[in-house]
Design a protein around this motif. Structure first.
Motif, PDB file in Angstrom:
ATOM      1  N   SER A 115      12.282   2.048 -18.650  1.00  8.02           N
ATOM      2  CA  SER A 115      11.752   0.838 -18.026  1.00  8.02           C
ATOM      3  C   SER A 115      10.260   0.805 -18.336  1.00  8.02           C
ATOM      4  CB  SER A 115      11.976   0.852 -16.512  1.00  8.02           C
ATOM      5  OG  SER A 115      11.390   2.002 -15.923  1.00  8.02           O
ATOM      6  N   LEU A 117       6.417  -1.662 -18.484  1.00  8.84           N
ATOM      7  CA  LEU A 117       5.629  -2.759 -17.929  1.00  8.84           C
ATOM      8  C   LEU A 117       4.559  -3.137 -18.942  1.00  8.84           C
ATOM      9  CD1 LEU A 117       4.786  -4.572 -15.528  1.00  8.84           C
ATOM     10  CD2 LEU A 117       3.539  -2.603 -14.595  1.00  8.84           C
ATOM     11  N   HIS A 138      14.577  -1.936 -19.834  1.00 12.96           N
ATOM     12  CA  HIS A 138      14.141  -2.847 -18.791  1.00 12.96           C
ATOM     13  C   HIS A 138      12.661  -3.140 -19.070  1.00 12.96           C
ATOM     14  CE1 HIS A 138      17.799  -1.532 -16.792  1.00 12.96           C
ATOM     15  NE2 HIS A 138      17.627  -2.472 -15.878  1.00 12.96           N
ATOM     16  N   HIS A 188       8.658   0.495  -9.880  1.00 13.41           N
ATOM     17  CA  HIS A 188       8.195   1.694 -10.568  1.00 13.41           C
ATOM     18  C   HIS A 188       8.814   1.724 -11.947  1.00 13.41           C
ATOM     19  CE1 HIS A 188       7.958   5.891 -11.899  1.00 13.41           C
ATOM     20  NE2 HIS A 188       6.811   5.864 -11.244  1.00 13.41           N
ATOM     21  N   VAL A 189       8.009   2.010 -12.962  1.00 16.66           N
ATOM     22  CA  VAL A 189       8.481   2.019 -14.343  1.00 16.66           C
ATOM     23  C   VAL A 189       8.156   3.363 -14.992  1.00 16.66           C
ATOM     24  CG1 VAL A 189       8.289  -0.474 -14.634  1.00 16.66           C
ATOM     25  CG2 VAL A 189       6.317   0.985 -15.157  1.00 16.66           C
ATOM     26  N   ASP A 190       8.861   3.630 -16.080  1.00 13.97           N
ATOM     27  CA  ASP A 190       8.586   4.859 -16.819  1.00 13.97           C
ATOM     28  C   ASP A 190       7.226   4.809 -17.502  1.00 13.97           C
ATOM     29  OD1 ASP A 190      11.121   6.132 -16.305  1.00 13.97           O
ATOM     30  OD2 ASP A 190      12.014   4.704 -17.717  1.00 13.97           O
ATOM     31  N   ALA A 222       3.356   3.211 -12.754  1.00 15.92           N
ATOM     32  CA  ALA A 222       3.978   3.832 -13.921  1.00 15.92           C
ATOM     33  C   ALA A 222       3.820   5.350 -13.939  1.00 15.92           C
ATOM     34  CB  ALA A 222       3.372   3.246 -15.195  1.00 15.92           C
TER      35      ALA A 222
END
Length: 282
Positions: A115, A117, A138, A188-190, A222
């Motif tokens: 994922s 952003l 994502h 929350h993203v990787d 992140a």
């Protein structure tokens, strides 16, 4: 074939490059010249670009409308960086080769199943063209040009597109403000891929309060944080401190980055990568 940016709207359209017209190419060169020297007379510009004084005034009127320059009697001067750097038309037409090279290097940090952003920067924007090759993904963003391209790509690829909304800001062609920041804070993203308008020593800066706050939220959301920034924004200051560079996973810049600044980063233990210039085949 990759789509080209429509400099008038900040969006891309297939088979059309509004910036490829002769007059638009000349305006880019005029803007680059004026930004480099600070000011110029209309007569000097007409002679330099071998066009009539009427044509030059037409070009300067358009550049003033975009917020890149400021006209005065008999000539033109560069706008302060806090003004022209926030204009989408200017951002979409500067340092394109460096931005594409940086984006290509950044794609090496995107892997299937992640994922990610993406912020509203034209340095991050070229990453979108390579995301389908790394599906499934994502992808969340506030940036309408990103959303438009992602929505089209998602039709034939395993891309889950997440649009982060709020108050639309036409100058950035993006969503900004309190609502947008709250939406970022709730995910929350990787990995987050962001840019900014200025880096000085060991800090990153931006001139606009709403954008600085949004970038802070994106970094906080992140696990891995990547700063994509071309050489023209290094060794510069802006009004607001966004974050210390030590909070980043890696900085990706281009081959024209100042060696002295790179040494400062290395001595401070800050990870950075120099993106190789893309060949014509790319």
């Amino acid at each position: 074939m990759a789509e080209a940016p429509d400099v008038a709207s900040g969006r891309r359209t297939r088979g059309q490059r509004s910036g490829d017209t002769k007059s638009e190419l000349r305006r880019r060169e005029i803007a680059s010249h004026v930004l480099g020297v600070g000011s110029a007379t209309a007569q000097d510009l007409a002679a330099r670009f071998d066009v009539s004084i009427v044509t030059i005034h037409r070009d300067l009127d358009e550049l003033e409308r975009r917020g890149v320059v400021r006209k005065f009697h008999g000539g033109v001067s560069a706008q302060p960086s806090s003004v022209f750097e926030s204009q989408m038309e200017y951002r979409l037409t500067t340092n394109l080769q460096a931005k594409r090279s940086i984006a290509a290097a950044a794609l090496n940090y995107v892997h299937p199943g992640m994922s990610i952003l993406l912020d509203d920067s034209t340095t991050v924007l070229p990453m979108v063209d390579g995301l389908a090759e790394r599906q499934p993904l994502h992808v969340a963003t506030t940036f309408l040009p990103c959303l438009n391209q992602l929505a089209e790509s998602a039709v034939d690829n395993d891309l889950t597109v997440i649009g982060l909304g709020g108050r639309y800001d036409a100058a950035h062609d993006s969503f900004v403000g309190v609502q947008t920041t709250q939406q970022v804070e709730n995910i929350h993203v990787d990995a987050a891929f962001v840019s900014t308008s200025a880096v000085w020593q060991l800090e990153m800066f931006h001139q606009e309060e709403q954008i600085a706050a949004l970038k802070r939220a994106m970094l906080a959301a992140a696990s891995q944080r990547y700063l994509l920034i071309d050489h023209s924004k290094l060794n510069r200051l802006a009004l607001l401190r966004v974050a210390p560079l030590r909070e980043l996973t890696t900085i990706i810049t281009d081959e024209q980055a100042d060696p002295e600044l790179l040494k400062i980063w290395a001595d401070a233990g800050i990870s950075y990568e120099i993106a190789p210039t893309l060949t014509a085949d790319h």
